[in-house]
Design a protein around this motif. Structure first.
Motif, short mmCIF file in Angstrom:
data_model
loop_
_atom_site.label_atom_id
_atom_site.label_comp_id
_atom_site.label_asym_id
_atom_site.label_seq_id
_atom_site.Cartn_x
_atom_site.Cartn_y
_atom_site.Cartn_z
N VAL A 172 0.86 -1.18 0.00
CA VAL A 172 0.00 0.00 0.00
C VAL A 172 0.90 1.24 0.00
N TYR B 69 -2.87 4.12 10.15
CA TYR B 69 -3.27 3.22 9.07
C TYR B 69 -2.44 1.94 9.09
N CYS B 70 -1.13 2.10 9.24
CA CYS B 70 -0.25 0.93 9.25
C CYS B 70 -0.57 -0.01 10.41
N GLU C 190 -3.48 -0.34 12.03
CA GLU C 190 -4.82 -0.92 11.96
C GLU C 190 -5.08 -1.75 10.72
N SER C 191 -4.30 -1.56 9.68
CA SER C 191 -4.53 -2.26 8.42
C SER C 191 -4.18 -3.74 8.52
N ASP C 192 -4.91 -4.56 7.75
CA ASP C 192 -4.59 -5.98 7.69
C ASP C 192 -3.57 -6.28 6.58
N LYS C 193 -3.14 -5.22 5.88
CA LYS C 193 -2.10 -5.38 4.86
C LYS C 193 -0.76 -5.63 5.54
N LYS D 122 5.03 -6.57 10.04
CA LYS D 122 4.79 -5.95 8.74
C LYS D 122 6.10 -5.39 8.17
#
Length: 309
Positions: free
Chosen positions: A190, A217-218, A220-223, A245
């Motif tokens: 992303v 964002y980092c 909470e994101s599932d990416k 991550k």
């Protein structure tokens, strides 16, 4: 250890250390509070400590002094400036206002105390949209000094603000080509970009936001993979909170034949060091001072920002 000595001095002197996300990791680890410009201003406004050590750049220390004139505000290195703040001199803004009567001034927090004194409301990258949206629809607005941020806010609010032509020397170095190279290597990543980046960079980003927004964002994101287009100091806190991550900082565009450091770092932020923090605490110097007549006017747009945030 220097870290232990710094913490000891903080306890003895009733001092707090505030650090921006763009400072080095060791400074973030010794700090009482880390954050972006908005969070640091909010923390300064409510701290009960007698001494504030502001590890960032000079305008941030000035903001602390404006909000806390009765406190001692220390700046580890007063030479730690800001290309954005330097791009907008108070005398130039005053003349520009006179040339555009009827306009209110919305200033990015990356400005000097003197510029804030000429401002109607201060904003940060994290709250600029919200604050501009709250202003009357027919308001004539001068926005400065960051042209890229102002252009982005115009695009997401439908405004037609008059933009000052300033820019962050770090964020303006990011390029679409460098992001495309990383995206080709990491197609699932992303792309996150700070709104101080140029328009073409923001146009290909998946998420545009302040350092606090990027961090949130980092977390909470599932990416699992992220391409980051902002000053690389933020990676220390992102990686601390997201150990599972992977993050790829975007390098700046490098012109052919250029020499030196090809990294996306703010050399001004990196002027803060552990030794300088220790020395300024021990000596209670250098102190940041702002004239009372400037504080009286500059505090108004900052307080308005804090009320609207």
């Amino acid at each position: 250890m220097l870290k232990d000595e710094i913490r000891k001095l903080c306890k003895e002197k009733d001092a707090v250390i505030m650090a921006h996300y763009y400072t080095t990791g060791d400074i973030q680890e010794v700090a009482d509070f880390i954050g972006d410009s908005l969070a640091l201003a909010q923390q300064a406004a409510k701290t009960t400590a007698k001494i504030i050590v502001m590890c960032g750049v000079h305008f941030m220390a000035e903001t602390c002094k404006i909000l806390c004139p009765e406190k001692i505000v220390l700046c580890p290195d007063p030479a730690a400036g800001c290309s954005l703040a330097d791009s907008c001199k108070a005398e130039d803004l005053k003349k520009f206002k006179e040339e555009h009567p009827g306009h209110m001034v919305v200033s990015y927090v990356n400005t000097t105390a003197e510029v804030k004194a000429l401002t109607d409301v201060v904003v940060t990258s994290g709250n600029a949209k919200k604050i501009v949206d709250s202003l009357p629809k027919d308001a004539k607005i001068i926005f400065g000094p960051d042209y890229n941020l102002g252009s982005y806010i115009n695009s997401v609010t439908g405004r037609d603000m008059l933009l000052w032509n300033g820019g962050c020397h770090v964020h303006e170095r990011f390029s679409v080509d460098e992001i495309k190279k990383l995206k080709k290597e990491h197609p699932e990543a992303v792309v996150l970009a700070h709104p101080e980046c140029k328009g073409p960079v923001l146009a290909i980003a998946d998420v545009v936001g302040s350092t606090a927004v990027i961090l949130k964002y980092c977390v909470e994101s599932d990416k699992k993979e992220f391409i980051i287009a902002t000053e690389s100091g933020i990676l220390h806190e992102i990686e601390r909170q997201c150990k599972d991550k992977t993050f790829y900082p975007v390098p700046p565009e490098v012109s052919e034949g250029s020499v030196g450091c090809h990294c996306n770092e703010c050399e001004y932020m990196k002027m803060n060091t552990m030794q300088k923090i220790y020395d300024c605490l021990k000596n209670e110097s250098p102190q940041v001072e702002v004239p009372q007549e400037i504080i009286k006017e500059a505090v108004k747009p900052i307080e308005r920002m804090l009320e609207l945030s």
